[in-house]
Design a protein around this motif. Structure first.
Motif, mmCIF file in Angstrom:
data_model
loop_
_atom_site.group_PDB
_atom_site.id
_atom_site.type_symbol
_atom_site.label_atom_id
_atom_site.label_comp_id
_atom_site.label_asym_id
_atom_site.label_seq_id
_atom_site.Cartn_x
_atom_site.Cartn_y
_atom_site.Cartn_z
ATOM 1 N N VAL A 1 0.881 -1.112 -0.065
ATOM 2 C CA VAL A 1 0.053 0.192 -0.041
ATOM 3 C C VAL A 1 0.939 1.355 0.085
ATOM 4 O O VAL A 1 2.014 1.162 0.282
ATOM 5 N N GLY B 1 -4.980 1.734 2.830
ATOM 6 C CA GLY B 1 -5.202 0.954 1.457
ATOM 7 C C GLY B 1 -6.708 1.150 1.164
ATOM 8 O O GLY B 1 -6.751 1.255 -0.386
ATOM 9 N N LEU C 1 -2.611 -1.014 7.163
ATOM 10 C CA LEU C 1 -3.476 -1.230 5.777
ATOM 11 C C LEU C 1 -4.985 -0.600 5.747
ATOM 12 O O LEU C 1 -5.263 -0.060 4.676
ATOM 13 N N VAL D 1 -3.561 -0.706 -4.995
ATOM 14 C CA VAL D 1 -2.396 -1.476 -4.130
ATOM 15 C C VAL D 1 -2.144 -2.796 -5.113
ATOM 16 O O VAL D 1 -2.435 -2.870 -6.203
#
Lengths: 145, 145
Positions: free
Chosen positions: B26, B60, B56, B65
């Motif tokens: 990420v 993310g 994350l 990603v």
């Protein structure tokens, strides 16, 4: 399940030096890519040999990247991982290139002209292990004779 | 040294489905991170369970990603890798969450509350192998009984 523990800098260094294959994440205009690469470790940097016209060469140098190496034991469901983060540089000093080629040149498994050497300093080094009661240095990716 | 070969979509899917541990990249404000994670694969996506307040979860969802899984044989100096790229989403549909928890829930090795499910569609799936004359499906990360 097991708890995650941070590894010490010296442990991260030792584990990183024991391996020869990791993964380099570079950010391209279409988002991050993760590329498996062979590597070596000098006194102060991770060295990667790549093709001069490839993805890593196009999008890596001068940008922030992340390099990761790990090893897991599926039976015990534990493992360790080490990450190096920082700005990737092209090695262009002839003396340094000669020194690295003579000592710590990465040895790529993949064929092709991987004549471009990339360098990532070990400044930002971190690592984690899952669980306790086992020695990460006894669980290395490369079997030792 | 061996040449790199692209894997077919079906091969990438099969290899991905055979594994349970990969690495998610990420991009945070300070550059990319690569985090080892346990995962599962549904009909059309990679599923990852993570902590709601972790790296994350923070960086993310909603961003591009890359997820990578691989396996190498250090003796033969070959291996395969598969990469899924795309926009990561938070699974927030109760019906879908219930279905996944009942069938394909990822089983994290790491302790802690990993109650947030993240989903990465299999749309952009690619993979490579080093060399020929060997079967990637016979070299899987998880030993089969």
């Amino acid at each position: 399940m097991a708890a995650l523990h941070e590894l010490r800098y010296s442990e991260c260094q030792a584990l990183l030096r024991a391996g020869i294959l990791g993964r380099l994440a570079v950010v391209a205009p279409d988002g991050p890519h993760v590329v498996p690469v062979n590597y070596s470790v000098t006194n102060d940097a991770v060295i990667i040999a790549t093709t001069p016209d490839g993805l890593l060469a196009r999008h890596g140098p001068g940008t922030r990247v992340a390099f990761e190496a790990d090893h897991v034991d599926h039976g015990y469901e534990h493992g360790w991982s080490v990450m190096v983060r920082g700005t990737l540089a092209v090695l262009d000093d002839a003396t340094e290139i000669a020194r690295i080629r003579a000592t710590w040149a990465p040895r790529p498994w993949a064929s092709g002209s991987r004549s471009l050497l990339l360098k990532l300093p070990l400044t930002e080094l971190s690592g984690r292990r899952l669980g306790s009661g086992w020695d990460p240095m006894s669980e290395l990716p490369v079997p030792r004779a």
